[in-house]
Design a protein around this motif. Structure first.
Motif, PDB file in Angstrom:
ATOM      1  N   ASP A   1      20.477 -31.043  55.232  1.00 21.34           N
ATOM      2  CA  ASP A   1      19.409 -30.074  54.994  1.00 21.34           C
ATOM      3  C   ASP A   1      19.975 -28.694  54.665  1.00 21.34           C
ATOM      4  O   ASP A   1      19.278 -27.848  54.122  1.00 21.34           O
ATOM      5  CB  ASP A   1      18.491 -29.992  56.220  1.00 21.34           C
ATOM      6  CG  ASP A   1      17.252 -29.161  55.951  1.00 21.34           C
ATOM      7  OD1 ASP A   1      16.641 -29.337  54.874  1.00 21.34           O
ATOM      8  OD2 ASP A   1      16.897 -28.331  56.811  1.00 21.34           O
ATOM      9  N   ASP A   2      21.249 -28.484  54.972  1.00 17.48           N
ATOM     10  CA  ASP A   2      21.901 -27.196  54.746  1.00 17.48           C
ATOM     11  C   ASP A   2      22.383 -27.118  53.288  1.00 17.48           C
ATOM     12  O   ASP A   2      23.202 -27.929  52.852  1.00 17.48           O
ATOM     13  CB  ASP A   2      23.081 -27.054  55.704  1.00 17.48           C
ATOM     14  CG  ASP A   2      23.749 -25.701  55.594  1.00 17.48           C
ATOM     15  OD1 ASP A   2      24.510 -25.509  54.618  1.00 17.48           O
ATOM     16  OD2 ASP A   2      23.506 -24.853  56.452  1.00 17.48           O
ATOM     17  N   GLU A   3      21.870 -26.143  52.555  1.00 15.75           N
ATOM     18  CA  GLU A   3      22.203 -25.998  51.138  1.00 15.75           C
ATOM     19  C   GLU A   3      23.708 -25.862  50.903  1.00 15.75           C
ATOM     20  O   GLU A   3      24.260 -26.476  49.989  1.00 15.75           O
ATOM     21  CB  GLU A   3      21.483 -24.777  50.562  1.00 15.75           C
ATOM     22  CG  GLU A   3      21.782 -24.505  49.118  1.00 15.75           C
ATOM     23  CD  GLU A   3      21.088 -23.254  48.595  1.00 15.75           C
ATOM     24  OE1 GLU A   3      21.404 -22.864  47.457  1.00 15.75           O
ATOM     25  OE2 GLU A   3      20.255 -22.676  49.316  1.00 15.75           O
ATOM     26  N   TYR A   4      24.385 -25.062  51.720  1.00 11.95           N
ATOM     27  CA  TYR A   4      25.826 -24.870  51.538  1.00 11.95           C
ATOM     28  C   TYR A   4      26.604 -26.152  51.806  1.00 11.95           C
ATOM     29  O   TYR A   4      27.539 -26.484  51.083  1.00 11.95           O
ATOM     30  CB  TYR A   4      26.349 -23.741  52.418  1.00 11.95           C
ATOM     31  CG  TYR A   4      25.785 -22.391  52.056  1.00 11.95           C
ATOM     32  CD1 TYR A   4      25.925 -21.874  50.771  1.00 11.95           C
ATOM     33  CD2 TYR A   4      25.109 -21.626  53.002  1.00 11.95           C
ATOM     34  CE1 TYR A   4      25.405 -20.627  50.435  1.00 11.95           C
ATOM     35  CE2 TYR A   4      24.594 -20.384  52.672  1.00 11.95           C
ATOM     36  CZ  TYR A   4      24.738 -19.893  51.404  1.00 11.95           C
ATOM     37  OH  TYR A   4      24.231 -18.671  51.071  1.00 11.95           O
TER      38      TYR A   4
ATOM     39  N   ARG B   1      25.524 -29.203  51.450  1.00  5.27           N
ATOM     40  CA  ARG B   1      25.290 -30.106  50.309  1.00  5.27           C
ATOM     41  C   ARG B   1      26.119 -29.692  49.101  1.00  5.27           C
ATOM     42  O   ARG B   1      26.701 -30.535  48.412  1.00  5.27           O
ATOM     43  CB  ARG B   1      23.807 -30.123  49.924  1.00  5.27           C
ATOM     44  CG  ARG B   1      22.927 -30.889  50.868  1.00  5.27           C
ATOM     45  CD  ARG B   1      21.544 -31.134  50.279  1.00  5.27           C
ATOM     46  NE  ARG B   1      20.946 -29.997  49.618  1.00  5.27           N
ATOM     47  CZ  ARG B   1      20.176 -29.079  50.191  1.00  5.27           C
ATOM     48  NH1 ARG B   1      19.908 -29.165  51.487  1.00  5.27           N
ATOM     49  NH2 ARG B   1      19.655 -28.091  49.494  1.00  5.27           N
ATOM     50  N   GLU B   2      26.182 -28.379  48.827  1.00  3.07           N
ATOM     51  CA  GLU B   2      26.971 -27.903  47.688  1.00  3.07           C
ATOM     52  C   GLU B   2      28.453 -28.192  47.879  1.00  3.07           C
ATOM     53  O   GLU B   2      29.149 -28.564  46.933  1.00  3.07           O
ATOM     54  CB  GLU B   2      26.735 -26.417  47.458  1.00  3.07           C
ATOM     55  CG  GLU B   2      25.373 -26.107  46.876  1.00  3.07           C
ATOM     56  CD  GLU B   2      25.180 -24.631  46.582  1.00  3.07           C
ATOM     57  OE1 GLU B   2      26.188 -23.920  46.360  1.00  3.07           O
ATOM     58  OE2 GLU B   2      24.020 -24.198  46.585  1.00  3.07           O
TER      59      GLU B   2
ATOM     60  N   CYS C   1      29.696 -21.987  45.684  1.00  5.51           N
ATOM     61  CA  CYS C   1      28.491 -21.951  46.512  1.00  5.51           C
ATOM     62  C   CYS C   1      27.840 -20.571  46.560  1.00  5.51           C
ATOM     63  O   CYS C   1      26.766 -20.427  47.156  1.00  5.51           O
ATOM     64  CB  CYS C   1      28.818 -22.388  47.940  1.00  5.51           C
ATOM     65  SG  CYS C   1      29.410 -24.075  48.074  1.00  5.51           S
TER      66      CYS C   1
ATOM     67  N   THR D   1      31.095 -18.275  55.842  1.00  2.00           N
ATOM     68  CA  THR D   1      30.027 -19.274  55.749  1.00  2.00           C
ATOM     69  C   THR D   1      30.598 -20.614  55.321  1.00  2.00           C
ATOM     70  O   THR D   1      30.277 -21.657  55.898  1.00  2.00           O
ATOM     71  CB  THR D   1      28.942 -18.803  54.755  1.00  2.00           C
ATOM     72  OG1 THR D   1      28.341 -17.613  55.265  1.00  2.00           O
ATOM     73  CG2 THR D   1      27.878 -19.864  54.546  1.00  2.00           C
TER      74      THR D   1
ATOM     75  N   ARG E   1      30.764 -24.235  57.503  1.00  6.56           N
ATOM     76  CA  ARG E   1      30.234 -25.513  57.006  1.00  6.56           C
ATOM     77  C   ARG E   1      31.341 -26.558  56.910  1.00  6.56           C
ATOM     78  O   ARG E   1      31.133 -27.713  57.266  1.00  6.56           O
ATOM     79  CB  ARG E   1      29.581 -25.351  55.630  1.00  6.56           C
ATOM     80  CG  ARG E   1      28.315 -24.525  55.554  1.00  6.56           C
ATOM     81  CD  ARG E   1      27.459 -24.544  56.776  1.00  6.56           C
ATOM     82  NE  ARG E   1      26.214 -23.852  56.614  1.00  6.56           N
ATOM     83  CZ  ARG E   1      26.041 -22.533  56.765  1.00  6.56           C
ATOM     84  NH1 ARG E   1      27.059 -21.746  57.046  1.00  6.56           N
ATOM     85  NH2 ARG E   1      24.837 -22.007  56.642  1.00  6.56           N
TER      86      ARG E   1
END
Length: 115
Positions: free
Chosen positions: A15-18, A20-21, A40, A46, A50
């Protein structure tokens, strides 16, 4: 890693955009944290947070690289290949498929273990 992460942990990571990227970028080629920060559009702290969470779940691995000046730095490669979530009899189960390391990765791991 001896135990698969729970569905909540994996869902939170995906669910975390970073996160996933990072997974998407490192699925095509190993990348340094600095390169990932650029890709990212995130701060290095950050990205490192991650990466640590992804490494804890064995979804990315670090490999040491040598730069032209002789310094070592880590690059990261996605281990995640597929995530399958099943619902049966009122219970969720999750199956995580990871990429098999290639021969060079296995040799590096063996060599690192000898140090």
């Amino acid at each position: 890693m001896s135990e698969e992460p729970g569905i909540e942990t994996v869902a939170e990571l995906l669910d975390d955009e970073y996160a996933r990227e990072i997974l998407a970028a490192t699925s095509t080629e190993p990348m340094s944290a600095e390169d990932l920060a650029d890709v990212c559009d995130a701060s290095p702290p950050t990205v490192y947070r991650r990466l640590e969470r992804l490494r804890e779940q064995d979804l990315v691995v670090a490999q040491q690289q040598l730069d032209p000046q002789g310094h070592h730095y880590d690059v990261f490669r996605a281990q995640l290949s597929r995530v399958t979530v099943d619902l049966a009899d009122g219970e969720y189960s999750i199956d995580i498929e990871r990429r098999e390391p290639d021969a060079a990765d296995r040799f590096t791991e063996l060599f690192e273990g000898l140090k």
